[in-house]
Design a protein around this motif. Sequence first.
Motif, short mmCIF file in Angstrom:
data_model
loop_
_atom_site.label_atom_id
_atom_site.label_comp_id
_atom_site.label_asym_id
_atom_site.label_seq_id
_atom_site.Cartn_x
_atom_site.Cartn_y
_atom_site.Cartn_z
N VAL A 19 60.34 57.76 71.36
CA VAL A 19 60.95 58.81 70.45
C VAL A 19 62.47 58.23 70.31
CG1 VAL A 19 61.32 60.97 69.96
CG2 VAL A 19 58.91 60.38 70.69
N ILE A 20 62.94 58.21 69.26
CA ILE A 20 64.39 57.70 69.11
C ILE A 20 65.07 59.18 68.50
CG2 ILE A 20 66.03 56.48 67.92
CD1 ILE A 20 63.80 54.42 67.48
N VAL A 21 65.78 59.73 69.55
CA VAL A 21 66.72 60.98 69.31
C VAL A 21 68.15 60.35 68.92
CG1 VAL A 21 67.51 63.14 70.29
CG2 VAL A 21 65.14 62.11 70.66
N ASP A 22 68.55 60.65 67.80
CA ASP A 22 69.86 60.36 67.37
C ASP A 22 70.48 58.94 67.70
OD1 ASP A 22 70.62 62.50 65.85
OD2 ASP A 22 71.51 63.58 67.46
N GLY A 27 61.48 57.10 76.28
CA GLY A 27 60.01 56.41 76.06
C GLY A 27 59.36 57.36 77.16
N ASP A 28 59.78 58.52 77.52
CA ASP A 28 59.00 59.33 78.15
C ASP A 28 59.31 60.76 77.57
OD1 ASP A 28 60.69 60.79 80.39
OD2 ASP A 28 61.44 58.66 80.27
N PRO A 29 58.39 61.80 77.78
CA PRO A 29 58.65 63.23 77.37
C PRO A 29 59.78 63.91 77.95
CG PRO A 29 56.34 63.06 77.81
CD PRO A 29 57.12 61.90 78.28
N GLN A 30 60.05 63.70 79.19
CA GLN A 30 61.14 64.49 79.90
C GLN A 30 62.58 63.94 79.64
OE1 GLN A 30 60.90 66.74 82.41
NE2 GLN A 30 62.92 66.95 82.12
N THR A 31 62.66 62.66 79.16
CA THR A 31 63.98 62.01 78.53
C THR A 31 63.94 62.85 77.30
OG1 THR A 31 63.78 60.12 80.05
CG2 THR A 31 65.01 60.06 77.99
N ALA A 51 55.76 64.22 68.60
CA ALA A 51 56.41 63.38 69.38
C ALA A 51 55.76 63.14 70.71
CB ALA A 51 57.78 63.91 69.61
N LEU A 52 55.12 64.22 71.27
CA LEU A 52 54.21 64.22 72.73
C LEU A 52 53.02 63.39 72.22
CD1 LEU A 52 54.77 67.48 74.34
CD2 LEU A 52 55.65 65.29 75.04
N ASN A 53 52.32 63.74 71.27
CA ASN A 53 51.17 63.04 70.89
C ASN A 53 51.38 61.53 70.63
OD1 ASN A 53 48.20 62.84 69.83
ND2 ASN A 53 49.30 62.01 68.11
N HIS A 54 52.63 61.13 69.99
CA HIS A 54 52.90 59.56 69.88
C HIS A 54 53.21 59.00 71.17
CE1 HIS A 54 54.99 56.07 68.27
NE2 HIS A 54 56.01 56.27 68.62
N LEU A 55 53.99 59.66 72.18
CA LEU A 55 54.30 59.14 73.37
C LEU A 55 53.06 58.97 74.25
CD1 LEU A 55 57.56 60.84 74.35
CD2 LEU A 55 57.34 58.31 73.60
#
Length: 149
Positions: A19-22, A27-31, A51-55
Amino acid sequence: MAQDPQILLSFDDEGAAVVIVDGTEAGDPQTMLELAPGLKDSANALLCAQALNHLAHEQTYAVIEDPSAFADWYKQRLASEDPNADWVEGTFQLSNYDAPDFAVIKAPEIDGDRLTFFAVNRQLGAVYVVKASLEDGSTLVPEYEPLIR
């Protein structure tokens, strides 16, 4: 007022879900949630679920965004199948399963620190209820349970 971050579902150079945030890859939900804590807000339940489903499963499951539209699609696809057709390896029919209870399928929602959403296996058509704890310090791994009548 701060602007919501841009969030994209993508893959890194090795093909792993990110998931790319800005512009920063997670590569993990916590990050991901550290970079975009606003995803835990109830108004962002759909984006958080996607996003969680994708990861967790990349493209295996699709988040059910509109339960009514999903029910219509499912019923139309089921009606188009021949339940008397001979089984063919590699071919999946919804009539091989019990239809889900459409009344319980809801759009993604966050209640406190708990995300709940429904997802469909893109290949099989089987429906799952998915729950994930968004509590700080939790593993943030969504649990997929078949939705069985």
